[in-house]
Design a protein around this motif. Structure first.
Motif, PDB file in Angstrom:
ATOM      1  N   VAL A  14       0.931  -1.101  -0.004  1.00 30.33           N
ATOM      2  CA  VAL A  14       0.012   0.060  -0.113  1.00 30.33           C
ATOM      3  C   VAL A  14       0.951   1.288   0.059  1.00 30.33           C
ATOM      4  CG1 VAL A  14      -1.726   1.206   1.349  1.00 30.33           C
ATOM      5  CG2 VAL A  14      -1.945  -1.209   1.251  1.00 30.33           C
ATOM      6  N   MET A  15       1.696   1.220   0.782  1.00 26.99           N
ATOM      7  CA  MET A  15       2.670   2.524   0.961  1.00 26.99           C
ATOM      8  C   MET A  15       3.531   2.788  -0.285  1.00 26.99           C
ATOM      9  SD  MET A  15       1.785   3.506   3.814  1.00 26.99           S
ATOM     10  CE  MET A  15       2.962   4.847   3.663  1.00 26.99           C
ATOM     11  N   ARG A  16       4.103   1.423  -0.855  1.00 22.46           N
ATOM     12  CA  ARG A  16       4.893   1.730  -2.233  1.00 22.46           C
ATOM     13  C   ARG A  16       4.116   2.236  -3.297  1.00 22.46           C
ATOM     14  NH1 ARG A  16       6.124  -3.366  -2.717  1.00 22.46           N
ATOM     15  NH2 ARG A  16       7.959  -3.299  -1.470  1.00 22.46           N
ATOM     16  N   VAL A  17       2.492   1.733  -3.458  1.00 22.56           N
ATOM     17  CA  VAL A  17       1.717   2.299  -4.171  1.00 22.56           C
ATOM     18  C   VAL A  17       1.692   3.883  -4.041  1.00 22.56           C
ATOM     19  CG1 VAL A  17      -0.368   2.283  -5.320  1.00 22.56           C
ATOM     20  CG2 VAL A  17       0.707   0.267  -5.072  1.00 22.56           C
ATOM     21  N   GLY A  18       1.379   4.267  -2.987  1.00 21.97           N
ATOM     22  CA  GLY A  18       1.035   5.526  -2.335  1.00 21.97           C
ATOM     23  C   GLY A  18       2.379   6.479  -2.877  1.00 21.97           C
ATOM     24  N   ALA A  19       3.566   6.056  -2.633  1.00 21.41           N
ATOM     25  CA  ALA A  19       4.638   6.765  -2.917  1.00 21.41           C
ATOM     26  C   ALA A  19       4.865   7.106  -4.525  1.00 21.41           C
ATOM     27  CB  ALA A  19       5.936   6.020  -2.653  1.00 21.41           C
ATOM     28  N   VAL A  20       4.307   6.014  -5.458  1.00 22.63           N
ATOM     29  CA  VAL A  20       4.199   6.070  -6.730  1.00 22.63           C
ATOM     30  C   VAL A  20       3.376   7.290  -7.108  1.00 22.63           C
ATOM     31  CG1 VAL A  20       3.403   5.121  -9.006  1.00 22.63           C
ATOM     32  CG2 VAL A  20       4.913   3.737  -7.227  1.00 22.63           C
ATOM     33  N   GLY A  21       2.238   7.315  -6.342  1.00 24.23           N
ATOM     34  CA  GLY A  21       1.337   8.266  -6.494  1.00 24.23           C
ATOM     35  C   GLY A  21       1.727   9.729  -6.372  1.00 24.23           C
ATOM     36  N   LEU A  22       2.698   9.979  -5.270  1.00 23.07           N
ATOM     37  CA  LEU A  22       3.379  11.038  -5.046  1.00 23.07           C
ATOM     38  C   LEU A  22       4.104  11.697  -6.265  1.00 23.07           C
ATOM     39  CD1 LEU A  22       4.313  11.000  -1.254  1.00 23.07           C
ATOM     40  CD2 LEU A  22       2.680  12.759  -2.439  1.00 23.07           C
ATOM     41  N   ARG A  23       4.984  10.573  -6.685  1.00 19.43           N
ATOM     42  CA  ARG A  23       5.774  10.855  -7.769  1.00 19.43           C
ATOM     43  C   ARG A  23       5.188  11.339  -9.154  1.00 19.43           C
ATOM     44  NH1 ARG A  23       8.549   6.152  -5.998  1.00 19.43           N
ATOM     45  NH2 ARG A  23       7.792   5.132  -7.588  1.00 19.43           N
ATOM     46  N   THR A  24       4.051  10.879  -9.085  1.00 16.41           N
ATOM     47  CA  THR A  24       3.299  11.206 -10.256  1.00 16.41           C
ATOM     48  C   THR A  24       2.768  12.791 -10.353  1.00 16.41           C
ATOM     49  OG1 THR A  24       1.012  10.572  -9.414  1.00 16.41           O
ATOM     50  CG2 THR A  24       2.565   9.050 -10.710  1.00 16.41           C
ATOM     51  N   ARG A  25       2.881  13.336  -8.917  1.00 19.89           N
ATOM     52  CA  ARG A  25       2.516  15.038  -9.088  1.00 19.89           C
ATOM     53  C   ARG A  25       3.466  15.778  -8.350  1.00 19.89           C
ATOM     54  NH1 ARG A  25      -0.602  11.533  -6.603  1.00 19.89           N
ATOM     55  NH2 ARG A  25      -0.232  12.542  -4.382  1.00 19.89           N
ATOM     56  N   PRO A  26       4.675  15.689  -8.848  1.00 16.08           N
ATOM     57  CA  PRO A  26       5.854  16.446  -8.286  1.00 16.08           C
ATOM     58  C   PRO A  26       5.766  17.997  -8.077  1.00 16.08           C
ATOM     59  CG  PRO A  26       6.653  15.725 -10.461  1.00 16.08           C
ATOM     60  CD  PRO A  26       5.181  15.378 -10.299  1.00 16.08           C
ATOM     61  N   LEU A  27       5.026  18.463  -8.954  1.00 19.41           N
ATOM     62  CA  LEU A  27       5.140  20.000  -8.844  1.00 19.41           C
ATOM     63  C   LEU A  27       4.202  20.195  -7.808  1.00 19.41           C
ATOM     64  CD1 LEU A  27       5.846  22.721  -9.842  1.00 19.41           C
ATOM     65  CD2 LEU A  27       4.389  22.681 -11.604  1.00 19.41           C
ATOM     66  N   ARG A  28       2.857  19.668  -7.682  1.00 17.18           N
ATOM     67  CA  ARG A  28       1.712  20.100  -6.925  1.00 17.18           C
ATOM     68  C   ARG A  28       2.211  19.754  -5.488  1.00 17.18           C
ATOM     69  NH1 ARG A  28      -2.495  16.895  -8.465  1.00 17.18           N
ATOM     70  NH2 ARG A  28      -2.529  18.262 -10.233  1.00 17.18           N
ATOM     71  N   ALA A  29       2.528  18.511  -5.213  1.00 14.70           N
ATOM     72  CA  ALA A  29       3.345  18.271  -4.163  1.00 14.70           C
ATOM     73  C   ALA A  29       4.399  19.217  -3.472  1.00 14.70           C
ATOM     74  CB  ALA A  29       4.070  16.689  -4.002  1.00 14.70           C
ATOM     75  N   PHE A  30       5.406  19.641  -4.373  1.00 18.33           N
ATOM     76  CA  PHE A  30       6.432  20.718  -4.081  1.00 18.33           C
ATOM     77  C   PHE A  30       5.848  21.917  -3.593  1.00 18.33           C
ATOM     78  CE2 PHE A  30       8.857  24.245  -5.365  1.00 18.33           C
ATOM     79  CZ  PHE A  30      10.152  23.877  -4.499  1.00 18.33           C
ATOM     80  N   LEU A  31       4.792  22.355  -4.367  1.00 17.66           N
ATOM     81  CA  LEU A  31       4.387  23.505  -3.898  1.00 17.66           C
ATOM     82  C   LEU A  31       3.359  23.534  -2.542  1.00 17.66           C
ATOM     83  CD1 LEU A  31       2.779  24.898  -7.347  1.00 17.66           C
ATOM     84  CD2 LEU A  31       4.809  25.543  -5.983  1.00 17.66           C
ATOM     85  N   SER A  32       2.890  22.394  -2.301  1.00 20.47           N
ATOM     86  CA  SER A  32       2.068  22.399  -0.810  1.00 20.47           C
ATOM     87  C   SER A  32       3.264  22.187   0.145  1.00 20.47           C
ATOM     88  CB  SER A  32       1.177  20.987  -0.856  1.00 20.47           C
ATOM     89  OG  SER A  32       0.342  20.985  -2.130  1.00 20.47           O
ATOM     90  N   ALA A  33       4.221  21.325   0.083  1.00 15.87           N
ATOM     91  CA  ALA A  33       5.191  21.429   1.036  1.00 15.87           C
ATOM     92  C   ALA A  33       5.889  22.635   1.287  1.00 15.87           C
ATOM     93  CB  ALA A  33       6.305  20.158   0.567  1.00 15.87           C
ATOM     94  N   LEU A  34       6.129  23.552   0.283  1.00 16.39           N
ATOM     95  CA  LEU A  34       6.851  24.808   0.368  1.00 16.39           C
ATOM     96  C   LEU A  34       6.036  25.754   1.116  1.00 16.39           C
ATOM     97  CD1 LEU A  34       8.795  26.534  -0.619  1.00 16.39           C
ATOM     98  CD2 LEU A  34       7.659  27.165  -2.558  1.00 16.39           C
ATOM     99  N   GLY A  35       4.519  25.524   0.747  1.00 12.56           N
ATOM    100  CA  GLY A  35       3.687  26.320   1.897  1.00 12.56           C
ATOM    101  C   GLY A  35       3.941  26.006   3.236  1.00 12.56           C
ATOM    102  N   ILE A  36       3.969  24.772   3.489  1.00 14.38           N
ATOM    103  CA  ILE A  36       4.097  24.426   5.006  1.00 14.38           C
ATOM    104  C   ILE A  36       5.508  24.852   5.384  1.00 14.38           C
ATOM    105  CG2 ILE A  36       4.537  22.335   6.622  1.00 14.38           C
ATOM    106  CD1 ILE A  36       1.495  22.684   5.915  1.00 14.38           C
ATOM    107  N   ALA A  37       6.596  24.661   4.648  1.00 14.15           N
ATOM    108  CA  ALA A  37       7.879  25.040   4.927  1.00 14.15           C
ATOM    109  C   ALA A  37       7.973  26.614   5.220  1.00 14.15           C
ATOM    110  CB  ALA A  37       8.870  24.706   3.776  1.00 14.15           C
ATOM    111  N   ILE A  38       7.384  27.551   4.441  1.00 17.29           N
ATOM    112  CA  ILE A  38       7.475  28.795   4.571  1.00 17.29           C
ATOM    113  C   ILE A  38       6.768  29.193   6.239  1.00 17.29           C
ATOM    114  CG2 ILE A  38       6.519  31.278   3.717  1.00 17.29           C
ATOM    115  CD1 ILE A  38       7.017  29.919   0.958  1.00 17.29           C
TER     116      ILE A  38
END
Length: 403
Positions: free
Chosen positions: A18-42
């Motif tokens: 389950v976690m392996r498939v979820g990680a693949v799902g994250l890799r399919t949306r790198p830009l959106r995930a990066f922007l979300s993490a960036l908002g938290i980081a700021i």
């Protein structure tokens, strides 16, 4: 199903799958995930940086007060009952020296009519807001002043046209360093600059002052000999007792015309004001963190919509609703944790860099970093809860039929 053929049970997916498939799902949306993490980081970087800079500033204040002492009391001439400017007696300094717990006394007297200019060619109206003070020889030791250049007045130079400039006064007059060829005009008389003070934390009024000897002020500039400000050092344990008798001792006839202050309290008040401003900045950081959490939630909701076919396929292969919820909740927590860790590192780096630049001790409270990481996990859990539940409720047939 053909008769006699055994029914095949749906395959069960293991948690690591389950976690392996979820990680693949994250890799399919790198830009959106990066922007979300960036908002938290700021948001986290802002909060950690603000707390760190405030703590570093407080540590610097404590260091200064430890070096300068908190046992300095300042007396100044106040106002009469009629609202006129009062005067301290000429023997006020000698009277205060008789108080047992008093360890040191010094004073300055304002020479009101002695304007300061860089040269005689400066227009009379351009005084630069500088004040001329007749000063005692023990003034630096009493107030904790240090010299940036040159020397302080001594028994010889206090009788001659020699001056020591405060840090701001030197800057306004364009004097970089003391020297025998450096002169300023005080009350129409040329004075040689023998010293330049560093900023005086506990006597800020001296920064914009020009200090000259008591005898030369009386002999050449018409100084009347009345001190305008007295500085006293007392035993720390008996400071309040000394404070209660200072006004009556300095001016027995009119103690109500004497103002008493404790300069260290002023510095503490400045720090309290800074802490109030810190609270405001923390609020701004919290808003940025909330925006980052909304970004994570938006990413996860869109992820559920985009991956309906994947969810249906996994459900048909045996993934339970709990596993689907776990996957999407884990993705949300992972995004938040990445952003929170980056924010803590960034905020710590900013604090250390600015503290090093300012010469402060670098202090980043553990509770700020731990609280920042905990806040990101809470934000991630809240942001991912609804998308995770929504994903788990999709039936396999509904999800697979989605184009």
């Amino acid at each position: 199903m053909e008769a006699g053929r055994p029914r095949l049970a749906p395959a069960r997916m293991r948690p690591r799958d389950v976690m392996r498939v979820g990680a693949v799902g994250l890799r399919t949306r790198p830009l959106r995930a990066f922007l979300s993490a960036l908002g938290i980081a700021i948001g986290i970087a802002a909060m950690v940086g603000v707390v760190g800079l405030s703590s570093s500033s407080g540590a610097e204040l404590d260091r200064q007060l430890s070096a300068l002492g908190t046992n300095l009391l300042t007396l100044s001439a106040g106002s009469t009952l009629m609202g006129e400017a009062a005067q301290l007696p000429t023997d006020a300094e000698a009277m205060i020296e008789r108080i047992g717990p008093v360890q040191a006394v010094s004073s300055v007297g304002k020479v009101a009519e002695a304007k300061v200019y860089r040269s005689e060619q400066i227009p009379e109206a351009q005084t630069g807001g500088l004040t001329t003070y007749a000063a005692r020889l023990d003034l630096p030791a009493t107030v904790g002043a240090t010299l940036r250049s040159g020397t302080w007045l001594n028994a010889a130079t206090e009788r001659y046209p020699a001056a020591v400039l405060g840090s701001s006064a030197a800057q306004r007059l364009g004097v970089g360093a003391a020297g025998p060829d450096t002169q300023v005009v005080v009350g129409g008389v040329r004075f040689t600059v023998v010293g330049v003070l560093a900023p005086v934390a506990l006597a800020a009024e001296l920064d914009s002052g020009v200090m000259i000897g008591w005898p030369v002020a009386a002999g050449r500039l018409g100084f009347d000999g009345h001190p305008t400000t007295l500085y006293t050092r007392s035993e720390e344990a008996r400071l309040e007792s000394v404070r209660q008798v200072l006004a009556g001792t300095a001016n027995p006839e009119a103690p109500n015309e004497v103002d008493i202050s404790r300069p260290s309290d002023v510095l503490a008040a400045k720090q309290a004001t800074s802490q109030a401003f810190t609270g405001l900045l923390l609020g701004v950081g919290a808003v940025a963190l909330l925006v980052g959490g909304v970004g994570v939630a938006n990413t996860m909701v869109i992820s559920v919509l985009e991956r309906r076919a994947e969810i249906g396929l996994r459900r048909s292969l045996g993934a339970t609703r709990g596993q689907i919820r776990t996957q999407f909740l884990a993705e949300s927590l992972l995004l938040s944790a990445i952003g929170g860790t980056g924010g803590v590192l960034l905020g710590t780096a900013v604090t250390m860099g600015y503290a090093l630049y300012s010469g402060w001790p670098s202090v980043v409270p553990v509770w700020a970093t731990a609280g920042g990481l905990a806040a990101t996990l809470v934000i991630g859990a809240v942001a991912g809860l609804y998308p995770a539940v929504r994903a788990s409720r999709l039936s396999p047939t509904e999800a697979l039929s989605t184009p």
